[in-house]
Scaffold this motif. Structure first.
Motif, PDB file in Angstrom:
ATOM      1  N   HIS A   1      -5.504   5.888   6.740  1.00 41.48           N
ATOM      2  CA  HIS A   1      -4.327   5.012   6.628  1.00 41.48           C
ATOM      3  C   HIS A   1      -3.845   4.848   5.179  1.00 41.48           C
ATOM      4  N   ASN A   2      -4.064   5.869   4.354  1.00 36.84           N
ATOM      5  CA  ASN A   2      -3.609   5.778   2.957  1.00 36.84           C
ATOM      6  C   ASN A   2      -2.102   5.947   2.816  1.00 36.84           C
ATOM      7  N   SER A   3      -1.488   6.623   3.800  1.00 37.28           N
ATOM      8  CA  SER A   3      -0.036   6.860   3.706  1.00 37.28           C
ATOM      9  C   SER A   3       0.745   5.540   3.706  1.00 37.28           C
ATOM     10  N   VAL A   4       0.158   4.471   4.288  1.00 36.06           N
ATOM     11  CA  VAL A   4       0.841   3.168   4.358  1.00 36.06           C
ATOM     12  C   VAL A   4       1.153   2.655   2.951  1.00 36.06           C
ATOM     13  N   TRP A   5       0.109   2.571   2.094  1.00 38.67           N
ATOM     14  CA  TRP A   5       0.345   2.040   0.739  1.00 38.67           C
ATOM     15  C   TRP A   5       1.030   3.058  -0.164  1.00 38.67           C
ATOM     16  N   LEU A   6       0.827   4.352   0.105  1.00 40.13           N
ATOM     17  CA  LEU A   6       1.497   5.365  -0.716  1.00 40.13           C
ATOM     18  C   LEU A   6       2.997   5.438  -0.418  1.00 40.13           C
ATOM     19  N   GLU A   7       3.375   5.208   0.847  1.00 39.20           N
ATOM     20  CA  GLU A   7       4.808   5.159   1.183  1.00 39.20           C
ATOM     21  C   GLU A   7       5.458   3.918   0.567  1.00 39.20           C
ATOM     22  N   LYS A   8       4.688   2.806   0.550  1.00 43.00           N
ATOM     23  CA  LYS A   8       5.194   1.592  -0.102  1.00 43.00           C
ATOM     24  C   LYS A   8       5.375   1.836  -1.605  1.00 43.00           C
ATOM     25  N   ALA A   9       4.476   2.654  -2.182  1.00 44.54           N
ATOM     26  CA  ALA A   9       4.590   3.004  -3.604  1.00 44.54           C
ATOM     27  C   ALA A   9       5.919   3.705  -3.868  1.00 44.54           C
ATOM     28  N   GLY A  10       6.320   4.596  -2.928  1.00 47.02           N
ATOM     29  CA  GLY A  10       7.595   5.305  -3.058  1.00 47.02           C
ATOM     30  C   GLY A  10       8.774   4.342  -3.091  1.00 47.02           C
ATOM     31  N   LYS A  11       8.732   3.305  -2.236  1.00 48.35           N
ATOM     32  CA  LYS A  11       9.817   2.302  -2.204  1.00 48.35           C
ATOM     33  C   LYS A  11       9.845   1.491  -3.503  1.00 48.35           C
ATOM     34  N   THR A  12       8.654   1.155  -4.019  1.00 46.57           N
ATOM     35  CA  THR A  12       8.573   0.421  -5.294  1.00 46.57           C
ATOM     36  C   THR A  12       9.192   1.242  -6.424  1.00 46.57           C
ATOM     37  N   ILE A  13       8.890   2.556  -6.435  1.00 44.76           N
ATOM     38  CA  ILE A  13       9.433   3.435  -7.479  1.00 44.76           C
ATOM     39  C   ILE A  13      10.963   3.513  -7.381  1.00 44.76           C
TER      40      ILE A  13
END
Length: 679
Positions: free
Chosen positions: A260-272
């Motif tokens: 389930h790492n894609s959850v926080w990594l996708e959120k990282a994309g939105k933050t960027i």
């Protein structure tokens, strides 16, 4: 070498302190400690390897002894003294009682300071923002919290700005809003110059004696001495040193989620994407590079997640942990380890730069307040996640085929169904040698229980000191008259603690060893067994204070109140009550140890340690379990006599001390109480 003038100075200080202490009793053991520690740190035994392993029994006055031996010498050599402890209780005793007393009566000119991690301090500017703009931060549950009252107490110096001196503890959620993390609380920003953390750090450079905990000491050594003085300029006193190997293992271990790492990594994309719209165009390249690294990290983690999913049913069929035998990871996971370690490290460097740009723009007040604070929070969370990944994959990438030196396992969180990967070093000898022993000016390690089965070999092996020829070992026995003041009783029992009928026999026999006119402490090796026996004994009319039924503090207060009014008081506790519990005088005259505190090797780390010993042809029970149990038994028996005038008895309801071959060695490692063995 100690100069004659320094020897005279130490003797004069000791003499002054003796005349000041009320009811002072001459302590030959303390005199020996002072002399030997002074010789070790001054290079009298070995010019370069100034390392001491010192076991000093209860009542020897080791804190005063090492202050007397080390501080005058350090001041004369313009070196710093770093005292590291394992418990907050000893830190507080040193800073609030022992060091002020020594400073006053030694007449030496020195400053001391307690050094805590950044996470223990509040950021005053963050607190002001909470108070000024509650609508940006507060939830319905805590909107009514009075931040102004806390700010007032800081300004009036009733509160020192750290978590430990709060009059009323804050919830974790509230504390995280004001904690002095490196993102929000920059010393370069004028608004933060007088924050508690930065004021505390300013004291460090002026202090001659620094008190820290073991974890902070290790963190600072690993970071290249970013807070504490350089190792070659420091005389280290590591108190409660028997904890150091385990604390070091925990410190150098790593864990991170593998699913389930894609959850926080996708959120990282939105933050960027949000940062791209907010920050100047000059930062664009940096943000795009960081975005690429997060995407690459996601791509590398996806095959790991698929591989984990295939094994999940087999690994967690009947338990929530699965250990990799000989630290051998599944092939695909092993292949991805090096690329993941490199990519997560690259992402961390880029994240650091992005955080700096955001912080600069906030300081210059170029960004909307609410949005910028939320982004800082998101980046802080993201940093934590990437640091975890970097730590784990760095350890997973290490070669293990020839010599296994790690425990590796996976754990299933039943609630979230996340699979978490773990790695922990089996030994920390190389790390401690490299970070501490090679460069330190001097290291004194002391504890009341440093030996196991009366031998220093086990702790020397754990700490990696076998290869240092200059290590000096010293055992100083307690001045207490054990044979006159107490006795050990081993009653005859029908069952062994490993048998099912043992709990019933314990419930039957225990009431005979709970005198109604005394204070008793009963120690259990199992929480379940403690509850079972408590239930059975209460049916016989006994009033008990049982661990877990109230806070430790509340139980001890009730116990003290009972003793004060000469009422019978019986405390029931598990392993955590067998160390660091101080019940002097009539607060404890009857100690019952239900069974030897053997730790069942059920944790992945313990299993891996046993596996490593077996692989080398050794016996893990005799080499690992018995010495560890002996040390715990000594600590447990150490609860009885806390002052020279104390007296009482210890009942041990475990026949293995008499019937097993290792029992004699365990008994002989205990203080020389009278023995009454009913076999």
């Amino acid at each position: 070498m100690l100069s004659d003038s320094l020897k005279h100075q130490i003797r004069d200080i000791h003499s002054r302190i003796k005349t000041t202490l009320p009811l002072y009793q001459p302590r030959p053991g303390q005199n020996l400690l002072v002399a030997e520690i002074a010789k070790i740190v001054s290079g009298s035994y070995h010019r370069h390897e100034r390392i001491g392993l010192i076991e000093a029994g209860t009542g020897t006055g080791k804190s005063l002894a090492y202050m007397l031996a080390v501080i005058p010498y350090a001041l004369s050599q313009k070196k710093k003294v770093v005292i590291a402890t394992a418990t907050v209780a000893l830190q507080e005793q040193l800073v609030n009682k022992d060091l002020p007393f020594f400073q006053q009566h030694s007449k030496l000119l020195f400053e001391f300071s307690l050094v805590k991690g950044r996470q223990r301090y509040a950021c005053i500017e963050r607190m002001r923002q909470q108070q000024k703009h509650p609508e940006l931060f507060a939830t319905a549950a805590d909107a009514a919290f009075d931040w102004q009252k806390l700010l007032d107490s800081w300004q009036q110096r009733y509160w020192l700005g750290d978590r430990d001196t709060l009059a009323t503890p804050l919830s974790e959620d509230l504390w995280q809003r004001i904690v002095a993390d490196p993102l929000h609380c920059h010393k370069t920003d004028r608004r933060h110059m007088n924050c508690p953390f930065h004021l505390a750090r300013a004291e460090v450079s002026n202090a001659d004696v620094l008190v820290v905990n073991h974890a902070l000491l290790l963190a600072d050594l690993a970071s290249g001495n970013s807070i504490l003085p350089q190792a070659e300029d420091s005389l280290y006193v590591i108190d409660e040193a028997h904890h150091l190997p385990d604390i070091a293992r925990d410190f150098f271990a790593a864990q991170a989620q593998l699913s389930h790492n894609s959850v926080w990594l996708e959120k990282a994309g939105k933050t960027i994407q949000q940062l791209i719209t907010l920050l100047p165009a000059t930062v664009m390249k940096e943000l795009l590079r960081f975005d690429d690294s997060c995407n690459e990290l996601n791509s590398l983690l996806k095959p790991v997640e698929r591989s984990i999913a295939e094994f999940k049913t087999r690994w967690f069929a009947d338990k929530t942990e699965y250990r990799f035998t000989d630290a051998a990871l599944p092939k695909l996971v092993q292949q991805q380890a090096e690329p993941l370690a490199q990519m997560s490290q690259k992402a961390l460097v880029q994240l650091e730069r992005v955080q700096q740009h955001l912080q600069e723009n906030i300081s210059e007040q170029k960004l909307p307040l609410k949005q910028s604070f939320n982004l800082l929070q998101d980046l802080s969370h993201l940093r934590h996640k990437i640091e975890q990944q970097q730590g784990l994959w760095h350890l997973y990438a290490m070669e293990q085929e020839k010599n296994v030196h790690q425990a590796r396992w996976v754990e299933l969180n039943n609630q979230s169904q996340n699979v978490v990967g773990h790695a922990c070093p089996l030994g920390v000898a190389n790390k401690l040698e490299q970070l501490l022993f090679n460069d330190a000016f001097a290291v004194i390690m002391c504890s009341a229980t440093l030996t196991a089965l009366n031998s220093f070999q086990y702790i020397k092996y754990d700490l990696g000191l076998n290869r240092f020829e200059g290590v000096k070992t010293l055992q100083v026995t307690s001045p207490f008259a054990y044979a006159e003041k107490g006795k050990i009783v081993i009653p005859k029992m029908k069952t062994l603690p490993t048998e099912q009928a043992y709990t019933d026999e314990l419930s039957t026999l225990l009431p005979n060893y709970l005198p109604k006119d005394q204070a008793s402490l009963v120690l259990f090796a199992s929480y379940w067994q403690m509850q079972q026996v408590a239930e059975n004994i209460r049916k016989k009319g006994f009033s008990l204070l049982v661990q877990g039924e109230a806070s430790r503090q509340a139980l001890l207060q009730l116990h003290a109140e009972n003793c004060k009014h000469n009422r019978c008081s019986i405390l029931f506790g598990t392993q955590s009550f067998s160390e660091g519990l101080d019940l002097p005088g009539k607060l404890l005259t009857n100690l019952v140890i239900t069974k030897l505190p053997f730790a069942v090797p059920t944790s992945p780390l313990e299993e891996a340690l046993a596996e490593a010993i077996t692989r080398k042809g050794g016996n893990p029970f005799l080499q690992l379990t018995v010495p560890a149990t002996s040390k715990k038994l000594v600590q447990a028996c150490g609860r009885l006599l806390r002052q020279e005038q104390d007296e009482g008895q210890i009942i041990i309801l475990d026949r293995r001390l008499v019937t097993k071959s290792y029992g004699t060695a365990m008994l002989n490692a205990l203080p020389p109480f009278q023995r009454h063995i009913e076999y």
